[in-house]
Design a protein around this motif. Structure first.
Motif, PDB file in Angstrom:
ATOM      1  N   GLN B  38       0.850  -1.195   0.000  1.00  0.00           N
ATOM      2  CA  GLN B  38       0.000   0.000   0.000  1.00  0.00           C
ATOM      3  C   GLN B  38       0.883   1.241   0.000  1.00  0.00           C
ATOM      4  O   GLN B  38       1.569   1.507   0.983  1.00  0.00           O
ATOM      5  N   GLN B  39       0.815   1.999  -1.070  1.00  0.00           N
ATOM      6  CA  GLN B  39       1.643   3.194  -1.153  1.00  0.00           C
ATOM      7  C   GLN B  39       0.960   4.396  -0.519  1.00  0.00           C
ATOM      8  O   GLN B  39      -0.138   4.774  -0.904  1.00  0.00           O
ATOM      9  N   ALA B  40       1.627   4.987   0.465  1.00  0.00           N
ATOM     10  CA  ALA B  40       1.161   6.241   1.050  1.00  0.00           C
ATOM     11  C   ALA B  40       2.397   7.044   1.418  1.00  0.00           C
ATOM     12  O   ALA B  40       3.469   6.482   1.631  1.00  0.00           O
ATOM     13  N   SER B  41       2.259   8.343   1.486  1.00  0.00           N
ATOM     14  CA  SER B  41       3.411   9.165   1.858  1.00  0.00           C
ATOM     15  C   SER B  41       2.984  10.174   2.912  1.00  0.00           C
ATOM     16  O   SER B  41       1.786  10.394   3.135  1.00  0.00           O
ATOM     17  N   GLY B  42       3.965  10.761   3.552  1.00  0.00           N
ATOM     18  CA  GLY B  42       3.690  11.806   4.546  1.00  0.00           C
ATOM     19  C   GLY B  42       2.795  11.342   5.669  1.00  0.00           C
ATOM     20  O   GLY B  42       1.949  12.105   6.139  1.00  0.00           O
TER      21      GLY B  42
END
Lengths: 95, 95
Positions: B38-42
């Protein structure tokens, strides 16, 4: 080819203990407040998880729901809800 | 004698780390999500504190601000904001 534009979205996930679950941390905060002369009741401490997701809106919504329900919260003990909004342009430019 | 009725209010206090402060917990969540594909940032992990306050609206707002700024958050490292709404009648009756 893509029907929706790829954008950066800012998500907020709110994780709270279910009402039937005791919250010792909340009780501690409540007592600390009382010691300081501040009356409050029913204090509950939950989590606010902020994150950014990139993609098409529909896809991002699906991924966010999956993360919130399956990773970021424990469905046995916690309730979870979430909000999604487009990130300000500045965040995209600064990425 | 009282110009405002005494009511029970439900407050939510949102405490988040200031943007300039590193958030190791958020980084850990971000990596855990990445390991699950699962790509998430910040990712940033903050607190959501829910509590009930009784009194006249103006007085309750003053007390809530005081608690939020002086007790529930650390102004050096954290930002804080809050919401206040009348508690559902059920909560008052059940108190």
């Amino acid at each position: 080819m893509s029907p929706e534009p790829t954008k950066t979205y800012q998500a907020k996930v709110f994780v709270t203990l279910k009402p039937s679950i005791l919250d010792p941390q909340g009780r501690t905060v409540e007592r600390a407040l009382a010691h300081l002369g501040q009356q409050a009741s029913g204090v509950r401490v939950g989590k606010l998880i902020e994150l950014q997701l990139e993609g098409e809106r529909g896809d991002v919504e699906t991924r966010l729901q999956d993360m919130a329900v399956n990773v970021l919260s424990n469905p046995v003990m916690e309730d979870v809800r979430w909000e999604l909004e487009e990130a300000p342009v500045q965040a995209v430019a600064g990425a």
